[in-house]
Motif scaffolding. Structure first.
Motif, PDB file in Angstrom:
ATOM      1  N   UNK A  17     -13.052 -10.121  -2.593  1.00 22.25           N
ATOM      2  CA  UNK A  17     -12.319 -10.373  -1.291  1.00 22.25           C
ATOM      3  C   UNK A  17     -13.059 -11.551  -0.468  1.00 22.25           C
ATOM      4  N   UNK A  18     -14.249 -11.800  -0.848  1.00 21.20           N
ATOM      5  CA  UNK A  18     -14.881 -13.065  -0.112  1.00 21.20           C
ATOM      6  C   UNK A  18     -16.094 -13.577  -1.102  1.00 21.20           C
ATOM      7  N   UNK A  19     -16.526 -14.633  -0.886  1.00 22.49           N
ATOM      8  CA  UNK A  19     -17.898 -15.214  -1.394  1.00 22.49           C
ATOM      9  C   UNK A  19     -18.719 -15.760  -0.403  1.00 22.49           C
ATOM     10  N   UNK A  20     -19.882 -15.749  -0.675  1.00 20.48           N
ATOM     11  CA  UNK A  20     -20.867 -16.397  -0.017  1.00 20.48           C
ATOM     12  C   UNK A  20     -21.630 -17.433  -0.508  1.00 20.48           C
ATOM     13  N   UNK A  21     -21.733 -18.580   0.332  1.00 21.12           N
ATOM     14  CA  UNK A  21     -22.265 -19.922   0.141  1.00 21.12           C
ATOM     15  C   UNK A  21     -23.494 -19.636   0.930  1.00 21.12           C
ATOM     16  N   UNK A  22     -24.698 -19.707  -0.085  1.00 18.59           N
ATOM     17  CA  UNK A  22     -26.062 -19.288   0.533  1.00 18.59           C
ATOM     18  C   UNK A  22     -26.997 -20.668   0.325  1.00 18.59           C
ATOM     19  N   UNK A  23     -27.350 -21.419   1.455  1.00 20.82           N
ATOM     20  CA  UNK A  23     -28.121 -22.453   1.594  1.00 20.82           C
ATOM     21  C   UNK A  23     -29.657 -22.170   1.376  1.00 20.82           C
ATOM     22  N   UNK A  52     -25.919 -23.627   9.143  1.00 19.70           N
ATOM     23  CA  UNK A  52     -26.063 -22.110   8.823  1.00 19.70           C
ATOM     24  C   UNK A  52     -26.428 -21.956   7.595  1.00 19.70           C
ATOM     25  N   UNK A  53     -27.475 -21.083   7.212  1.00 16.39           N
ATOM     26  CA  UNK A  53     -27.981 -20.614   6.205  1.00 16.39           C
ATOM     27  C   UNK A  53     -26.907 -19.948   5.312  1.00 16.39           C
ATOM     28  N   UNK A  54     -26.038 -19.056   5.867  1.00  6.55           N
ATOM     29  CA  UNK A  54     -25.075 -18.612   4.721  1.00  6.55           C
ATOM     30  C   UNK A  54     -23.771 -18.958   5.516  1.00  6.55           C
ATOM     31  N   UNK A  55     -22.818 -18.765   4.599  1.00  2.00           N
ATOM     32  CA  UNK A  55     -21.482 -19.150   5.050  1.00  2.00           C
ATOM     33  C   UNK A  55     -20.177 -18.033   4.154  1.00  2.00           C
ATOM     34  N   UNK A  56     -19.596 -17.456   4.961  1.00  2.16           N
ATOM     35  CA  UNK A  56     -18.496 -16.512   3.917  1.00  2.16           C
ATOM     36  C   UNK A  56     -17.299 -17.330   4.041  1.00  2.16           C
ATOM     37  N   UNK A  57     -16.677 -17.169   2.523  1.00  2.00           N
ATOM     38  CA  UNK A  57     -15.279 -17.677   2.468  1.00  2.00           C
ATOM     39  C   UNK A  57     -14.534 -16.565   2.020  1.00  2.00           C
ATOM     40  N   UNK A  58     -13.307 -16.123   2.871  1.00  2.00           N
ATOM     41  CA  UNK A  58     -12.583 -15.217   2.494  1.00  2.00           C
ATOM     42  C   UNK A  58     -11.673 -15.542   1.360  1.00  2.00           C
ATOM     43  N   UNK A  59     -11.216 -14.582   0.176  1.00  2.00           N
ATOM     44  CA  UNK A  59     -10.300 -15.113  -0.769  1.00  2.00           C
ATOM     45  C   UNK A  59      -8.763 -14.806  -0.662  1.00  2.00           C
ATOM     46  N   UNK A  79     -21.946 -28.807  -7.160  1.00  2.00           N
ATOM     47  CA  UNK A  79     -20.569 -28.267  -7.539  1.00  2.00           C
ATOM     48  C   UNK A  79     -20.840 -26.862  -8.203  1.00  2.00           C
ATOM     49  N   UNK A  80     -20.038 -25.950  -7.968  1.00  2.00           N
ATOM     50  CA  UNK A  80     -20.225 -24.477  -8.838  1.00  2.00           C
ATOM     51  C   UNK A  80     -18.875 -23.826  -9.155  1.00  2.00           C
ATOM     52  N   UNK A  81     -18.736 -23.601 -10.224  1.00  2.00           N
ATOM     53  CA  UNK A  81     -17.543 -22.973 -10.635  1.00  2.00           C
ATOM     54  C   UNK A  81     -17.461 -21.385  -9.914  1.00  2.00           C
ATOM     55  N   UNK A  82     -16.278 -21.035  -9.327  1.00  2.00           N
ATOM     56  CA  UNK A  82     -16.126 -19.859  -8.531  1.00  2.00           C
ATOM     57  C   UNK A  82     -14.877 -19.030  -9.298  1.00  2.00           C
ATOM     58  N   UNK A  83     -15.192 -17.873  -9.625  1.00  2.00           N
ATOM     59  CA  UNK A  83     -13.844 -17.240 -10.320  1.00  2.00           C
ATOM     60  C   UNK A  83     -13.427 -16.083  -9.139  1.00  2.00           C
ATOM     61  N   UNK A  84     -12.020 -16.189  -8.797  1.00  2.00           N
ATOM     62  CA  UNK A  84     -11.609 -14.966  -7.886  1.00  2.00           C
ATOM     63  C   UNK A  84     -10.782 -14.206  -8.728  1.00  2.00           C
ATOM     64  N   UNK A  85     -11.139 -12.831  -8.611  1.00  2.00           N
ATOM     65  CA  UNK A  85     -10.677 -11.769  -9.646  1.00  2.00           C
ATOM     66  C   UNK A  85     -10.262 -10.501  -8.520  1.00  2.00           C
ATOM     67  N   UNK A  86      -9.119 -10.540  -8.090  1.00  2.00           N
ATOM     68  CA  UNK A  86      -8.833  -9.185  -6.827  1.00  2.00           C
ATOM     69  C   UNK A  86      -8.440  -8.237  -7.761  1.00  2.00           C
TER      70      UNK A  86
END
Length: 86
Positions: A17-23, A52-59, A79-86
């Motif tokens: 449902x989401x992923x977080x980018x954590x700096x 922002x130390x963390x940022x949420x991205x809704x999928x 750069x990072x590979x992200x897999x979205x699997x709902x």
């Protein structure tokens, strides 16, 4: 400085449902976040003008699949590979 940019974490991955980018402890003054689908099309982007130390991205707007998350800051690029699997 590329080493500092590599401290960025993305989780959960695969994302449902989401992923977080954590700096983490990496600070920056400006960040641009882009999400590209596997064909290279930019499907989402955001500018973070303030730290922002963390940022949420809704999928919810994205289809299942593999995406490339690209982050540019004054500290470097990541750069990072992200897999979205709902």
């Amino acid at each position: 400085e590329t080493k500092k940019a590599n401290m960025v974490m993305v989780y959960p991955n695969p994302a449902k449902n989401y992923f977080i980018v954590d700096f983490g402890s990496t600070t920056y003054s400006n960040a641009t976040i882009h999400l590209f689908d596997i064909s290279g099309k930019n499907v989402w982007n955001r500018n973070l003008d303030t730290y922002q130390s963390k940022f949420e991205i809704l999928t919810e707007a994205f289809s299942n699949g593999v995406y490339i998350l690209k982050i540019r800051t004054d500290r470097g690029e990541y750069s990072k590979k992200v897999i979205i699997s709902k």
